[in-house]
Design a protein around this motif. Structure first.
Motif, PDB file in Angstrom:
ATOM      1  N   GLN A   1       0.925  -1.157   0.201  1.00  0.00           N
ATOM      2  CA  GLN A   1       0.136   0.064   0.003  1.00  0.00           C
ATOM      3  C   GLN A   1       0.702   1.222   0.086  1.00  0.00           C
ATOM      4  N   PRO A   2       0.766   2.355  -0.836  1.00  0.00           N
ATOM      5  CA  PRO A   2       1.585   3.152  -1.081  1.00  0.00           C
ATOM      6  C   PRO A   2       1.962   3.857  -0.080  1.00  0.00           C
ATOM      7  N   PHE A   3       1.163   4.356   1.157  1.00  0.00           N
ATOM      8  CA  PHE A   3       1.493   5.311   2.306  1.00  0.00           C
ATOM      9  C   PHE A   3       2.315   4.654   3.319  1.00  0.00           C
ATOM     10  N   VAL A   4       2.212   3.207   3.452  1.00  0.00           N
ATOM     11  CA  VAL A   4       2.949   2.540   4.576  1.00  0.00           C
ATOM     12  C   VAL A   4       4.274   2.108   4.082  1.00  0.00           C
ATOM     13  N   THR A   5       4.671   2.571   2.677  1.00  0.00           N
ATOM     14  CA  THR A   5       6.074   2.692   2.403  1.00  0.00           C
ATOM     15  C   THR A   5       6.969   3.469   3.008  1.00  0.00           C
ATOM     16  N   ALA A   6       6.431   4.399   3.775  1.00  0.00           N
ATOM     17  CA  ALA A   6       7.120   5.492   4.318  1.00  0.00           C
ATOM     18  C   ALA A   6       8.091   4.969   5.455  1.00  0.00           C
ATOM     19  N   PRO A   7       7.604   4.017   6.411  1.00  0.00           N
ATOM     20  CA  PRO A   7       8.480   3.532   7.326  1.00  0.00           C
ATOM     21  C   PRO A   7       9.292   2.595   6.711  1.00  0.00           C
TER      22      PRO A   7
ATOM     23  N   ILE B   1      -7.084  -0.034   6.196  1.00  0.00           N
ATOM     24  CA  ILE B   1      -7.331   1.208   6.888  1.00  0.00           C
ATOM     25  C   ILE B   1      -7.235   2.356   6.062  1.00  0.00           C
ATOM     26  N   PHE B   2      -6.483   2.332   4.835  1.00  0.00           N
ATOM     27  CA  PHE B   2      -6.603   3.671   4.082  1.00  0.00           C
ATOM     28  C   PHE B   2      -7.629   3.427   2.797  1.00  0.00           C
TER      29      PHE B   2
END
Lengths: 240, 259
Positions: A66-72, A113-114
């Motif tokens: 999922q693109p946003f959880v790439t951050a961590p 979640i997203f």
């Protein structure tokens, strides 16, 4: 030999680039090129010559989450690359192992979640305002969604970078499981509500009689009978 | 309504932004709520744009790209149907009816674009061999451009056709089909929800789905109230669940057993 250290600017640059994570999504390696694109400021700072080429190849391996959880994940790999550049015994395999190991479970958290909760809830809220012609609808949706998203990207990268490899042991705890389960409950609850509230509007169903008077439709349908039994029964059954 | 040159240019720009948004899935510029509003702004009828956007958004709530699965394409559907509704003076329900086949077409385009991007991936491999950072950047941006064009070109074509022709085309569609498409619109939403639920793999939590359904059916709570209720149920469930309260205790015992 001076220690190689990532600057705040590198992390900021990674954050900005990470907003374009899925830009070159393709059916072969999916987000691989996007991941490398986000890692370039780090690679540029830490490596030169042959080492740089190896690092680039390392981050062009298959990746998808999922693109946003790439951050961590970006944060953690940046920390690992930093250690490696300073001579720590981290091989190519373990960095990619961390990426692969994290992308599965994090996608499992991020998708419900997203995509399953946050966006449908905000979009439904915005759309219900918009259907009455209010400009607030699109504005609320756009601003809230992006505020949450940017926050997650920024703090995700920071958190991942600071915690480094520690984050992987953190995954073992049931904190994440609680979060996923809680979000799933909320998502299911809201979806149930949405099926009842909205979808029956879109189903004219088998029409038994229509009277039409300049644009206004008076309809007696099977739907009316169903509605008196239990509103929204048809959409509920359709979900299965 | 005639669309002037400036408006066409702006439509192409918005279409590009929507196309980029659709592949990135970050800024949400491809969502009908945003894209239709922007097109409305350009064509001088924001209100219709917002209403169409809201209605389409409701339909597209479940359209999401998960893993390697491609959803119907909201970007192209929003842009083209907004241009048609506002410029050709159709009503919103006609816009909804055309949005569905357009979304399906957009889905084909995006699959095509994402296949083209495989070439960029290989080009990037070559640049990596040379240690060429700029080259890799360009490959990635190339992917964005492909995605922008795949929405911008069809949008340009639609804007160039005169509203009369578009009107004729729309009225040439028999009512059975438009009505059928409206019904299909309802189906698609529900299919979207079903997809999300399958993805969650949490069949044991389904009672909460029915609870939400029943509460929404028999009360007049709005979405905010329902959201708060849902959050409370989620917190209660986790607090009361024996799985979590005894997790640490049993964990300790297991450790002792291992010793």
């Amino acid at each position: 030999m001076s220690e190689k250290k990532l600057t705040k600017k590198d992390l900021t640059s990674m954050f900005i680039r990470s907003n374009f994570h899925q830009g070159s999504w393709n059916f072969e390696r999916m987000q691989a090129l996007g991941y490398c694109f986000s890692m370039i400021p780090v690679i540029k700072r830490l490596y030169e010559g042959e080492e740089r080429k190896k690092a680039l190849k390392r981050h062009l391996e298959f990746f998808n989450t999922q693109p946003f959880v790439t951050a961590p994940i970006l944060g953690v790999t940046a920390a690992m690359e930093e250690e490696k550049a300073n001579g720590a015994a981290i091989d190519d395999g373990s960095i990619n192992g961390v990426k692969i190991g994290l992308m599965g479970p994090l996608a499992g958290v991020g998708d419900p979640i997203f995509w399953g909760t946050l966006r449908p809830v905000l979009a439904a809220l915005g759309a219900s305002l918009a259907m009455n012609g209010s400009i607030l609808g699109p504005i609320i949706f756009f601003l809230l969604f992006n505020a949450v998203r940017l926050g997650i990207r920024w703090y995700g990268i920071k958190y991942g970078y600071e915690k480094g490899t520690e984050i992987i042991t953190d995954m073992g705890g049931n904190k994440l499981q609680k979060l996923t389960e809680g979000a799933s409950i909320l998502g299911l609850f809201v979806m149930g509500a949405l099926v009842a509230k909205w979808t029956n509007l879109n189903i004219p169903v088998e029409v038994s009689r229509i009277t039409q008077q300049d644009g206004k439709v008076v309809v007696t349908t099977v739907q009316n009978i169903l509605d008196s039994l239990m509103p929204g029964l048809v959409p509920l059954l359709l979900t299965f | 309504m005639e669309i002037n040159i400036l408006q066409i240019v702006l439509i192409v720009i918005i279409a590009s932004i929507a196309g980029i948004g659709s592949v990135l899935d970050e800024f949400q510029t491809h969502r009908p709520l945003v894209a239709c509003t922007l097109i409305g702004l350009v064509l001088g009828d924001v209100k219709t744009g917002i209403i169409l956007g809201g209605t389409l958004e409701m339909m597209a709530l479940g359209w999401m790209n998960i893993g390697a699965a491609m959803a119907p394409d909201a970007a192209l559907a929003s842009v083209v149907s907004a241009v048609l509704v506002i410029a050709a003076k159709q009503d919103v329900s006609a816009g909804i009816a055309v949005a569905i086949p357009i979304a399906a077409a957009g889905q084909v385009f995006t699959i095509f674009a994402r296949t083209l991007s495989v070439g960029l991936q290989h080009k990037a491999d070559k640049y990596a061999e040379e240690g060429n950072l700029k080259g890799i950047d360009m490959c990635h941006i190339g992917g964005l451009i492909i995605q922008a064009l795949r929405v911008a070109i069809p949008a340009l074509i639609v804007s160039l056709i005169s509203p009369q022709a578009v009107n004729a085309m729309l009225s040439a569609i028999p009512e059975v089909i438009t009505r059928g498409l409206q019904v299909a619109g309802g189906f698609i939403v529900v299919v979207g929800y079903a997809m999300v639920m399958n993805m969650m793999q949490a069949k044991y939590l389904m009672p909460f789905f029915f609870l939400g359904f029943v509460i929404a059916c028999f009360t007049n709570f709005n979405l905010v109230a329902l959201g708060v209720l849902g959050t409370i149920f989620a917190i209660l469930y986790i607090q009361l669940n024996p799985k979590y309260s005894t997790a640490s205790a049993t964990g300790d015992i297991d450790d002792l057993d291992d010793l």
